[in-house]
Motif scaffolding. Sequence first.
Motif, short mmCIF file in Angstrom:
data_model
loop_
_atom_site.label_atom_id
_atom_site.label_comp_id
_atom_site.label_asym_id
_atom_site.label_seq_id
_atom_site.Cartn_x
_atom_site.Cartn_y
_atom_site.Cartn_z
N SER A 112 -0.89 -6.14 8.20
CA SER A 112 -2.00 -6.95 7.70
C SER A 112 -1.44 -8.22 7.05
N VAL B 120 0.85 -1.19 0.00
CA VAL B 120 0.00 0.00 0.00
C VAL B 120 0.89 1.23 0.00
N GLU C 92 -6.95 8.97 0.43
CA GLU C 92 -6.94 7.68 1.12
C GLU C 92 -5.69 6.89 0.75
N ALA D 135 -3.73 -1.94 3.71
CA ALA D 135 -4.87 -1.11 4.14
C ALA D 135 -4.40 0.00 5.06
N LEU D 136 -5.37 0.82 5.55
CA LEU D 136 -5.07 1.97 6.41
C LEU D 136 -4.27 1.54 7.64
N ARG D 137 -4.61 0.40 8.24
CA ARG D 137 -3.93 0.02 9.48
C ARG D 137 -2.44 -0.26 9.25
N ASP D 138 -2.07 -0.58 8.01
CA ASP D 138 -0.64 -0.75 7.72
C ASP D 138 0.08 0.60 7.76
N PRO E 88 -4.13 0.91 -2.04
CA PRO E 88 -3.65 -0.48 -1.96
C PRO E 88 -3.05 -0.94 -3.29
N ARG F 77 4.44 -4.21 6.70
CA ARG F 77 2.99 -4.31 6.85
C ARG F 77 2.61 -5.05 8.13
#
Length: 302
Positions: free
Chosen positions: A108, A57, A65, A115-118, A68, A106
């Motif tokens: 995830s 990502v 945003e 994704a965002l949490r990465d 990905p 990462r």
Amino acid sequence: MALAAKVISSYVRRAGLAAVLGRSGATNIQGEEQQKLDVLANDVMKSVIQKTGRVCVTASEEDDEPVPVSMENHPGKYVLMFDPLDGSSNIDVNASIGTIFSIHTRVSPEGKPGALRDCLQVGRKQVAAGYVIYGSSTILVYSASPGGAHGFTLDPRIGEFLLSHPNIVTPAKGTYYSVNESNYDRWTDGYREVVRVFKSRKNARYIGSLVADFHRNLIAGGIFMYPADKKSPRGKLRLLYEASPLAFIAEAAGGAASDGERAILDIEPAELHQRTPLVIGSKEDVHFVQKTIGKQAGVGVS
Ligand code: FBP
């Protein structure tokens, strides 16, 4: 990164001839007008990096945003966040500008788009970070954990970055202070006191491009500050792709970086484009700022 830097550098070097000066007509999520070179540099970064098979990502100052990496591009194990062109207000006047990047591993599951949490990871977990400065020469400076900070200069004759600044160590106390003093009336008493003292001890230098001001102070010793103020109560600069990667370099070179109270690398990010106050550069100077604004605010210093 080096390939993307070479492509962006080639546009910057002939910006006035290549019709890439001026506004693009679009606005980013920060409410800033995007310059044509902001958009171009952003596209170059994504098109070069997203196809490497190493990144899952990307996130950028110019993208609302995270983006990905799609399955056909084989999402990899790293996360890349960047400010494709820092110092936008200096593009059209030919002053030094730059690119800033931050690399994490990462969190995830592997093999899927990221994704965002990465992206929302604490700065101390970066595996590498750096910047490119498009100045009198093009220099790429990076640090990979747990290594030092090293600089490479682009040799236009052969189109390669060559090691020019190995093991950069920033002086503990600096010659320069860099801050936009036109914001003085909006500062707390603490920052006013800091600048009063620096005026008597140091030389003022402010280009208005974070990368260029940071680079000077990294090499020659000095401190850059962009405090929170009445207009920007959370500061102006972005944590994940401006403050955090430069903090990683500063600490790798023996310097320090703070939001005035705590280390930038220990701030837990909550939003992708979150802002932070920034005090960065020579270690003793950063600690002096923390102590002074702490005293003025009547709080202890971490
Ligand atoms: P961008 O150009 O990437 O938006 O970065 C923000 C920035 O231009 C920094 O490079 C610089 O340090 C700061 O803003 C200058 O702000 P000001 O004009 O308020 O002093």
